[in-house]
Design an enzyme around this catalytic site. Structure first.
Site, PDB file in Angstrom:
ATOM      1  N   CYS A  13     -15.449  -3.320  21.804  1.00 45.44           N
ATOM      2  CA  CYS A  13     -14.478  -2.964  20.753  1.00 45.44           C
ATOM      3  C   CYS A  13     -13.220  -2.378  21.382  1.00 45.44           C
ATOM      4  O   CYS A  13     -12.385  -1.814  20.686  1.00 45.44           O
ATOM      5  CB  CYS A  13     -15.101  -1.992  19.759  1.00 45.44           C
ATOM      6  N   CYS A  72       0.857  -1.180   0.000  1.00 39.69           N
ATOM      7  CA  CYS A  72       0.000   0.000   0.000  1.00 39.69           C
ATOM      8  C   CYS A  72       0.896   1.234   0.000  1.00 39.69           C
ATOM      9  O   CYS A  72       1.750   1.366   0.876  1.00 39.69           O
ATOM     10  CB  CYS A  72      -0.909   0.024   1.226  1.00 39.69           C
ATOM     11  N   GLU A  81     -31.058   2.215  23.419  1.00 39.47           N
ATOM     12  CA  GLU A  81     -30.072   2.890  22.577  1.00 39.47           C
ATOM     13  C   GLU A  81     -30.283   4.404  22.705  1.00 39.47           C
ATOM     14  O   GLU A  81     -31.405   4.875  22.836  1.00 39.47           O
ATOM     15  CB  GLU A  81     -30.268   2.410  21.131  1.00 39.47           C
TER      16      GLU A  81
END
Ligand code: SAH
Length: 450
Positions: free
Chosen positions: A406, A71, A330
């Site tokens: 995460c 890349c 949420e």
């Protein structure tokens, strides 16, 4: 050791940011884009009291795990961390990072399942490109690492190729029509970001352009150009208005200027409507594996499941067929609207969704006498609020909690809190949701001690 020194260094470990770690003069030295097994000539960039930072001046002996980055923008662009390392080693580093965090910060050692990584090229179903006028001209790409300078990244392998094509067409559109771009410092100029979303199962595409204003000149031309790239897959073009002086990419208001205000994907057999402001996992195929594991840990059959931080409802809905009831919470109103719509369009009648802060909503649900059998949490990187952990463990006290995360460090911190509250982390699985980057997703199963 001082700035600009050149030192020979053997790399003995690799961080989640893809930096090599060496020891010199009693100090830990972090070397950008190095890997365990390298011997490098390191150029010292900065020395602090307990560590130093360096870049590779020369590779003296390459590690067996080193590969060609393939890349042109790596490592200048801040997106990837592992392009110089083979994929198998990347997976090991990620799995070990989660293990070590859980052990060191969390004080827990669950049974670990092998990391799941698919390494699909172009796996991202969403990309947000900042737009900026730099010294070298107009740039639509990504922020260079640790900076606010935008660099072009014309062949990013994390994005579907059509996103990169659309970026180059968009650049032409801006130049041809002399459209002003946003300047962060002056808080002036119109175009801030362009953002694409792709529903990988249906191939539907959404284009969202983020403006410091509410009107894009030559809009018809813009839509034509986007059609020239995406053809009939283009289902939605949206203007998002963000007039604030902020790093936050999206503003609160969206205007649909072409097609629908959403696109539709299919995840774990569930049709999912996605709006521009709703969170949706960026890697569809790994997200399916993650949700399957969450369901395996949750064992939702015949149970009442509370899905906190539910986004567009996707985790809970993937279990709705088996569960007795799904309750989702949420904070983003548009995501809650999506979640309700998603439940309806899939014919689920056993679901309820609430808009609000997870801890506050949980408290209210408790006061309303709701008794979930299983609680799933999937918070953003900062993890759960201590208050929420308390409500979950003291007030609801379900037998089982499934935590999707995460961020391994905040996951570990929260597992420690759960442990103090009588919940043991018994199983953990990691998922390479973000191949080549320094991010990793995990799910753990917490069980109440008898
Ligand atoms: N479970 C979903 C979303 C996970 S991302 C999925 O797998 O797609 C985390 C979600 O938490 C985001 O949708 C974000 O908007 C929401 N969120 C952030 N802070 C919150 C809070 N304090 N209370 C409730 N939800 C919150």
């Amino acid at each position: 050791m001082k700035k600009n020194d050149l030192i020979n260094l053997e790399i003995i470990d690799t961080t989640l940011n893809g930096a090599g770690v060496g020891r010199y003069d009693g100090l830990t030295v972090f070397v950008d884009a190095a890997v365990t097994g390298d011997v490098v000539l390191a150029h010292i960039l900065k020395v602090k009291s307990n560590c130093a930072f360096a870049k590779v001046k020369e590779i003296i002996t390459p590690s067996l795990n080193r590969v060609d980055a393939e890349c042109g923008s790596y490592p200048r662009c801040g997106g990837c961390s592992f392009r110089h390392i083979d994929y198998k080693t990347e997976l090991e580093i990620k799995e070990n990072n989660v293990k070590n965090n859980l052990k060191r910060i969390g004080g827990v050692e669950p049974e670990f399942e092998p990391i799941v990584g698919l390494s699909d090229v172009g796996y991202r179903n969403k990309a947000q490109y900042p737009v900026s006028m730099e010294k070298g001209g107009l740039k639509v790409g990504f922020f260079s690492g640790h900076s606010h300078r935008v660099i072009d990244c014309p062949e990013c392998q994390l994005q579907p190729t059509e996103f990169s094509k659309a970026v180059s067409v968009f650049k032409e559109f801006l130049s041809e029509n002399n459209i002003s771009v946003y300047n962060e410092e002056l808080h002036k100029g119109l175009v801030r970001h362009i953002y694409f979303r792709k529903a990988v199962v249906t191939n539907e595409i959404m284009v969202c352009i983020i403006l410091n204003g509410d009107n894009l000149p030559y809009l018809d031309n813009f839509i034509e150009k986007m059609k020239s790239v995406f053809g009939d897959c283009l289902k939605s073009v949206v203007i998002n208005i963000n007039r604030d002086k902020t790093n936050v990419i999206m503003g609160k208001n969206c205007i649909t200027v072409y097609g629908e205000d959403h696109i539709t994907d299919v995840l774990c057999g569930v049709r999912v409507r996605i709006s521009p402001l709703s969170f949706y996992q960026v890697n569809h195929n790994v997200a399916e594996k993650l949700y399957e594991k969450a369901a395996e840990y949750a064992e939702p059959d015949g149970k009442t499941v509370l899905d906190l931080y539910c986004g567009a409802g996707t985790i809970g809905l993937s279990m709705a067929e088996k569960a007795k009831k799904i309750i989702g919470v949420e904070i983003i109103p548009e995501a809650v609207t999506d979640a309700k719509f998603n439940a309806q369009q899939n014919g689920f009648k056993n679901t309820e969704f609430f808009c609000g802060d997870a801890a506050k909503a949980a408290e209210k649900l408790k006061n309303d006498g709701i008794k979930p059998d299983v609680i799933i949490v999937d918070p953003p990187r900062k993890g759960c609020e201590a208050e929420l952990v308390k409500i979950i463990t003291e007030d609801f006290a379900p037998e089982k909690v499934v935590y999707v995360s995460c961020d391994p460090a905040t996951l570990a911190r929260d597992c420690k809190l759960f442990k103090e509250q009588g919940y043991n982390t018994v199983k953990a699985a990691t998922f390479d949701m973000f191949p080549r980057t320094g991010h990793v997703e995990s799910v753990v199963k917490l069980m109440r001690l008898k």
